[in-house]
Scaffold this motif. Sequence first.
Motif, PDB file in Angstrom:
ATOM      1  N   ILE A 250      42.604  53.858  33.589  1.00 24.38           N
ATOM      2  CA  ILE A 250      42.385  52.423  33.341  1.00 24.38           C
ATOM      3  C   ILE A 250      42.990  51.593  34.467  1.00 24.38           C
ATOM      4  O   ILE A 250      44.084  51.877  34.958  1.00 24.38           O
ATOM      5  N   PHE A 251      42.234  50.592  34.905  1.00 20.38           N
ATOM      6  CA  PHE A 251      42.685  49.640  35.912  1.00 20.38           C
ATOM      7  C   PHE A 251      42.909  48.283  35.253  1.00 20.38           C
ATOM      8  O   PHE A 251      42.232  47.954  34.279  1.00 20.38           O
ATOM      9  N   THR A 252      43.815  47.512  35.807  1.00 20.08           N
ATOM     10  CA  THR A 252      43.887  46.107  35.403  1.00 20.08           C
ATOM     11  C   THR A 252      42.935  45.320  36.307  1.00 20.08           C
ATOM     12  O   THR A 252      42.799  45.626  37.496  1.00 20.08           O
ATOM     13  N   TYR A 253      42.273  44.327  35.742  1.00 17.69           N
ATOM     14  CA  TYR A 253      41.276  43.562  36.486  1.00 17.69           C
ATOM     15  C   TYR A 253      41.899  42.859  37.686  1.00 17.69           C
ATOM     16  O   TYR A 253      42.971  42.259  37.601  1.00 17.69           O
ATOM     17  N   SER A 254      41.188  42.952  38.810  1.00 16.83           N
ATOM     18  CA  SER A 254      41.604  42.277  40.035  1.00 16.83           C
ATOM     19  C   SER A 254      40.529  41.254  40.411  1.00 16.83           C
ATOM     20  O   SER A 254      39.347  41.591  40.509  1.00 16.83           O
ATOM     21  N   HIS A 255      40.938  40.001  40.591  1.00 14.10           N
ATOM     22  CA  HIS A 255      40.017  38.879  40.836  1.00 14.10           C
ATOM     23  C   HIS A 255      39.591  38.901  42.310  1.00 14.10           C
ATOM     24  O   HIS A 255      40.364  38.496  43.194  1.00 14.10           O
TER      25      HIS A 255
END
Length: 436
Positions: free
Chosen positions: A327-332
Motif C-alpha cells: 500500500i502507498f499513501t497518495y502523492s499529489h
Amino acid sequence: MKARTLQKDKVNIITLGCSKNLVDSEVLSGQLKANQVDVVHESGKLDHNIVVVNTCGFIDKAKEESINTILNQVDLKKKGRLDKVYVTGCLSERYRGDLEAEIPEVDAWFGTLELPLILKQFDADYKAELLGERMLSTPKHYAYLKISEGCNRTCAFCAIPLMRGQHISRPIEELVKEAESLVQKGVKEIMLIAQELTYYGLDIYKKRMLADLLKRLSDVRGLEWIRLHYAYPNKFPLEVLDVMRERPNICNYLDMPLQHAADNMLKAMKRQSTRAEMEELVAAIRDKVPGICLRTTLIAGFPGETRDDVEELKDFLQRQRFDRVGIFTYSHEEGTSGYQLTDDVPADEKQARAQEVMEVQQEISYEKNLEKIGNTYKVIIDKKEAGRYLGRTEFDSVEVDNEVVIHSAKKLPIGDFVQVKITKAYDYDLEGEVIE
C-alpha cells in the motif's frame, strides 16, 4: 586532479526507483562495457570518477531520495572526488528545466529515452546489435525482462505517462532472444515487467499478445520460472491464465495492482473498473488457476477518500483474501488529473489509514502462511545471511514478498532449487527444512 584526468574513466551507475529503472541501468552498463568503458553499479568504493544517477520521479518520497542522491554526488564533485555527474531517468525527464536551474553543477541531464545521448558523453556509440544485452546487477540466477515501455492509461494519480510516454511493446522475437541470452548467463527466473503487462502487443500486433509471448518464453530451455508483474484488471486477457495453468515453468503468481475497492474512489482514480467487476475477475482467475498467488497494491488517502471508503477497502481485503498486498499513501503529482482535486487527507491520516489497511492484510497473510505448515515447496535459494539460507517459493517475488528461512548444515548453492518442507509460519515469512 591532473593525475585523475590521465586515468581511464570509470563510471558508477546509481539506480533509484523500480525494477524498470534497474533494467535501463543494466542496458546502459552493457552498452558502456561494449564500448570499452569501465562501468560498475552502485559501487561504494569511490574508485570511479564519473557517476550516472538514474532517478525516480514517481511519488514525493522517491523524488526527494533522487534529489538527495544527486546533491550527494555533486558534493563529491565539489570536493574533487568526481570529475562528472550525469543524471537520467524519470525525475530528469519530468523536471529537467527546473533541475538544471537549481543544480547547475550537474554536467548533463537526460530523459528516459535518451540512451544514445548519454553514450555520446563517453564518445561511445549505441550498438544496435547489442539489443537485449545487459550487464546484470541482480544476482545471476534471476533477472527482470521489460516487455514494453510507457503507458496509455490516464489514471488520475499516476505521472508515469508524463515520464515514460505512450505504450510501446517490444517484438516477441526480440524478447525471446533476450530471455535466451539471460539463461546463457545463468538466469533461471525472469520477472516480466511493464507499466501495464496485459496491454502487451496491442500497438504492434493489433491485439493483446501476452499469452502468445508467454508460450514462446516458456519454450526457452533452461528457464525454470517466469513471473508476471503489473497486470491491469480492465479487459484482462483471460487466455493468459490458460497458458499459466498449462506451462509448469510459469509461476502461479500474478501481480495485479487494483488501487482501491470503493466504486467512488475507483471512478475518481479513473481506473475503468468497479468493485463488482474486480471481484468477478479475481473469481475467474482463481477458477482458472487453482492455488494461484495474487498480489495487489493499493492507495490510501486519495482526494475525497472517506472513512466509509477505508472500511470498504478493508472489507474487500477480508472477502478477497489476497496473498500479498502493498500500500502507498497518495502523492499529489503535478500534471495528473488528480492534481486538479484538493489533496484533502492530511499526511499523517494517510499514513494511519495505510497502517490500518495493512493490519487487516497482516492477519490474512499470517493465516495463509499457517496453512503452508507441513507442505513441501520448490524453493529457489537467493542468498545466505547470518548462517541461514533465504529463498522463495513460486508464490513470492524478489524483495516485495515472503522469504523462506532455511537452516541447513549442508551447503546450498545460491540459485539452486531445493524442496523445502515448511515447519514454521510468521506474518510475512516462513521457515523450513530441506527434504532430500
